[in-house]
Design a protein around this motif. Structure first.
Motif, PDB file in Angstrom:
ATOM      1  N   SER A  34      -6.681   0.747   7.296  1.00  0.00           N
ATOM      2  CA  SER A  34      -5.311   0.617   6.800  1.00  0.00           C
ATOM      3  C   SER A  34      -4.758  -0.790   7.043  1.00  0.00           C
ATOM      4  O   SER A  34      -3.886  -1.255   6.308  1.00  0.00           O
ATOM      5  CB  SER A  34      -4.402   1.668   7.455  1.00  0.00           C
ATOM      6  OG  SER A  34      -4.179   1.362   8.810  1.00  0.00           O
ATOM      7  N   GLU A  69      -4.537  -4.137   3.594  1.00  0.00           N
ATOM      8  CA  GLU A  69      -3.278  -4.788   3.240  1.00  0.00           C
ATOM      9  C   GLU A  69      -3.510  -6.007   2.349  1.00  0.00           C
ATOM     10  O   GLU A  69      -2.716  -6.291   1.449  1.00  0.00           O
ATOM     11  CB  GLU A  69      -2.511  -5.192   4.499  1.00  0.00           C
ATOM     12  CG  GLU A  69      -1.902  -4.027   5.277  1.00  0.00           C
ATOM     13  CD  GLU A  69      -0.813  -3.307   4.503  1.00  0.00           C
ATOM     14  OE1 GLU A  69      -0.155  -3.947   3.659  1.00  0.00           O
ATOM     15  OE2 GLU A  69      -0.633  -2.091   4.736  1.00  0.00           O
ATOM     16  N   SER A 120      -1.242   6.446   6.409  1.00  0.00           N
ATOM     17  CA  SER A 120      -1.133   5.082   6.941  1.00  0.00           C
ATOM     18  C   SER A 120       0.289   4.756   7.377  1.00  0.00           C
ATOM     19  O   SER A 120       0.506   3.887   8.224  1.00  0.00           O
ATOM     20  CB  SER A 120      -1.572   4.059   5.885  1.00  0.00           C
ATOM     21  OG  SER A 120      -2.922   4.228   5.558  1.00  0.00           O
ATOM     22  N   ASN A 121       1.246   5.451   6.790  1.00  0.00           N
ATOM     23  CA  ASN A 121       2.650   5.136   7.061  1.00  0.00           C
ATOM     24  C   ASN A 121       3.337   6.149   7.967  1.00  0.00           C
ATOM     25  O   ASN A 121       4.506   5.978   8.308  1.00  0.00           O
ATOM     26  CB  ASN A 121       3.414   5.040   5.737  1.00  0.00           C
ATOM     27  CG  ASN A 121       3.067   3.762   4.975  1.00  0.00           C
ATOM     28  OD1 ASN A 121       3.621   2.713   5.212  1.00  0.00           O
ATOM     29  ND2 ASN A 121       2.097   3.874   4.070  1.00  0.00           N
ATOM     30  N   GLU A 122       2.628   7.218   8.343  1.00  0.00           N
ATOM     31  CA  GLU A 122       3.178   8.209   9.252  1.00  0.00           C
ATOM     32  C   GLU A 122       2.124   8.566  10.296  1.00  0.00           C
ATOM     33  O   GLU A 122       0.940   8.648   9.987  1.00  0.00           O
ATOM     34  CB  GLU A 122       3.614   9.452   8.484  1.00  0.00           C
ATOM     35  CG  GLU A 122       4.740   9.183   7.483  1.00  0.00           C
ATOM     36  CD  GLU A 122       5.190  10.442   6.766  1.00  0.00           C
ATOM     37  OE1 GLU A 122       4.995  11.536   7.325  1.00  0.00           O
ATOM     38  OE2 GLU A 122       5.727  10.308   5.654  1.00  0.00           O
ATOM     39  N   LYS A 175      -7.527   3.788  10.757  1.00  0.00           N
ATOM     40  CA  LYS A 175      -6.456   2.858  11.123  1.00  0.00           C
ATOM     41  C   LYS A 175      -6.893   1.407  10.914  1.00  0.00           C
ATOM     42  O   LYS A 175      -6.114   0.565  10.456  1.00  0.00           O
ATOM     43  CB  LYS A 175      -6.040   3.085  12.570  1.00  0.00           C
ATOM     44  CG  LYS A 175      -5.320   4.412  12.789  1.00  0.00           C
ATOM     45  CD  LYS A 175      -5.001   4.652  14.257  1.00  0.00           C
ATOM     46  CE  LYS A 175      -4.290   5.995  14.439  1.00  0.00           C
ATOM     47  NZ  LYS A 175      -4.026   6.285  15.876  1.00  0.00           N
ATOM     48  N   TYR A 182      -2.507   6.623   1.914  1.00  0.00           N
ATOM     49  CA  TYR A 182      -1.276   5.842   2.025  1.00  0.00           C
ATOM     50  C   TYR A 182      -0.229   6.584   2.858  1.00  0.00           C
ATOM     51  O   TYR A 182       0.441   5.977   3.709  1.00  0.00           O
ATOM     52  CB  TYR A 182      -0.713   5.541   0.634  1.00  0.00           C
ATOM     53  CG  TYR A 182       0.467   4.595   0.656  1.00  0.00           C
ATOM     54  CD1 TYR A 182       0.271   3.228   0.758  1.00  0.00           C
ATOM     55  CD2 TYR A 182       1.769   5.082   0.595  1.00  0.00           C
ATOM     56  CE1 TYR A 182       1.351   2.346   0.791  1.00  0.00           C
ATOM     57  CE2 TYR A 182       2.862   4.224   0.632  1.00  0.00           C
ATOM     58  CZ  TYR A 182       2.642   2.857   0.724  1.00  0.00           C
ATOM     59  OH  TYR A 182       3.721   1.999   0.772  1.00  0.00           O
TER      60      TYR A 182
END
Length: 327
Positions: free
Chosen positions: A120, A124, A62-64, A117, A59
Motif C-alpha cells: 500500500s 502510491e 489501505s485506508n482503514e 501494508k 483501497y
C-alpha cells in the motif's frame, strides 16, 4: 498481431457508428476491457502484485485499520459473496489477514498483512502516475468522462435503464390501444373478461351476474356507460360507469383486462376514460369497491387519484376496500 488488433478495433468502431446508442452496453464494456487490460499491465510494470479487480477492496483496507466483509461490501457496492471471493484470493497472495473479533466471535475482522501494508505504501507512486496520465487525457478531451460517469451513475441509480426502456415500451404499445364506447357486439367480451379475473381470485356473485348478463338494462339504461379497449380491433379490456342511486354518485366498476394484453397501460386508459366521462356529466365524485389482494389494481386506482374511504355496506363478499375520487 498488431494489424489484427487494429483491424478489430476499426471494425468495432464502424459497428458502433452503425448501431448508434443501441450499442451502448457493448461500447462501455469494450472501453472497460481496454482500460482493464492496461491496468493489469500497469500493475506488472510497477511490480505491484495485485489484480485490478482487487483494487476496491485493497483501497478500503489501505485506508482503514480493520474491516468486516459486510462493511467492505457496503463501501464498494459489491455483494457479500463477491467480496468474500476477492478476500480469499488476496489471502492466498498473502495480502490480508483474517481474525475473529474478540468482542463478537461471530464476526471476522479483515486487515492488511505486512506484505499488504508494504504494498500500500509502494503503490502510491503508481497511483500518482496513473492520476497524472488520466488528467492528461481529460485535458485533451472535449468531454469530462469522469463527471459524465458520475452523472450517469446518479441518474441510473434513480431509475435503471431497464425501467426506462419498459416505460417507453408500455407507452408505445398503449398507442395501439383504442378506447371505444360499448356496442352490443361487445356484450360477450364484457362478460368473459370480467368472469375470467373474478373466477381467478374469487367467486362470481349475484351482483356480478346482474350487471354482466344484462349490461344494457343494468348499466346503460340507468344512465351509466361502458368503455371497451381494443387492441388491433380485438376487445381486450372493459370498464363500466354505474349509477349508484343509494350513494348519489357513479361507481367505477367491472374493470377487466385480458392477461395477454396486460402491461400496455390498458387499465389506466380505461380508468381515464371513465373519469373523463364522469366529469363531462358534471359529477362531483366517483366511488369504487375492490379487494386489497389486487395490488396492481389498487395502485392503478391510486394513480387515477382515488383514496380510501369508509362507505356503506357492500353487496359483494369479496370487497374489503372502498375508494373515492373527488372530481
Amino acid at each position: 498481431m498488431t494489424n489484427y488488433v487494429t483491424s478489430y478495433i476499426i471494425s468495432l468502431m464502424e459497428l458502433f457508428k452503425r448501431a448508434g446508442k443501441m450499442a451502448m452496453g457493448t461500447r462501455v464494456r469494450f472501453l472497460s476491457e481496454q482500460i482493464g487490460q492496461d491496468a493489469a499491465e500497469i500493475y506488472r510494470v510497477y511490480e505491484n502484485d495485485i489484480q485490478p479487480k482487487w483494487f476496491p477492496v485493497f483501497y478500503v483496507l489501505s485506508n482503514e485499520e480493520q474491516n468486516t466483509v459486510t462493511s467492505i461490501a457496503e463501501a464498494i457496492g459489491h455483494s457479500h459473496a463477491s467480496v468474500s471471493k476477492i478476500l480469499t484470493e488476496m489471502s492466498k497472495a498473502g495480502l490480508v489477514l483474517e481474525k475473529t473479533d474478540s468482542q463478537d466471535r461471530r464476526r471476522t475482522k479483515i486487515t492488511l498483512s505486512k506484505k499488504g501494508k508494504d504494498l500500500s505504501e509502494k503503490i502510491e507512486r503508481q497511483y500518482a502516475d496513473v492520476n497524472e496520465a488520466i488528467e492528461q487525457i481529460s485535458a485533451q478531451a472535449t468531454n469530462n468522462l469522469w463527471a459524465a460517469i458520475e452523472e450517469w451513475e446518479y441518474l441510473l441509480g434513480q431509475k435503471s435503464l431497464l425501467s426506462r426502456v419498459l416505460e417507453i415500451k408500455k407507452r408505445r404499445e398503449s398507442m395501439d390501444v383504442k378506447i371505444v364506447a360499448y356496442q352490443p357486439k361487445y356484450k360477450e367480451a364484457f362478460y368473459k373478461l370480467n368472469e375470467e379475473w373474478i373466477s381467478k381470485y374469487f367467486t362470481m356473485e349475484k351482483p356480478d351476474r346482474d350487471a354482466l348478463e344484462n349490461p344494457e338494462s343494468y348499466i346503460l339504461k340507468k344512465g351509466g356507460s361502458i368503455f371497451v379497449a381494443l387492441l388491433n380491433g380485438e376487445p381486450v379490456g372493459v370498464c363500466a360507469l354505474i349509477k349508484r342511486e343509494d350513494l348519489g354518485c357513479y361507481e367505477l366498476a367491472k374493470m377487466a383486462v385480458s392477461p395477454k394484453a396486460q402491461g400496455k397501460s390498458i387499465g389506466f386508459l380505461l380508468g381515464q376514460a371513465i373519469v373523463e366521462k364522469a366529469r363531462e356529466m358534471g359529477e362531483q365524485r366517483l366511488f369504487l369497491e375492490s379487494n386489497t389482494i389486487l395490488k396492481p389494481a389498487i395502485r392503478l386506482y391510486e394513480k387515477l387519484g382515488f383514496v380510501k374511504v369508509v362507505g356503506p355496506p357492500t353487496p359483494y363478499d369479496r370487497c374489503n376496500i372502498q375508494m373515492e375520487l373527488k372530481l
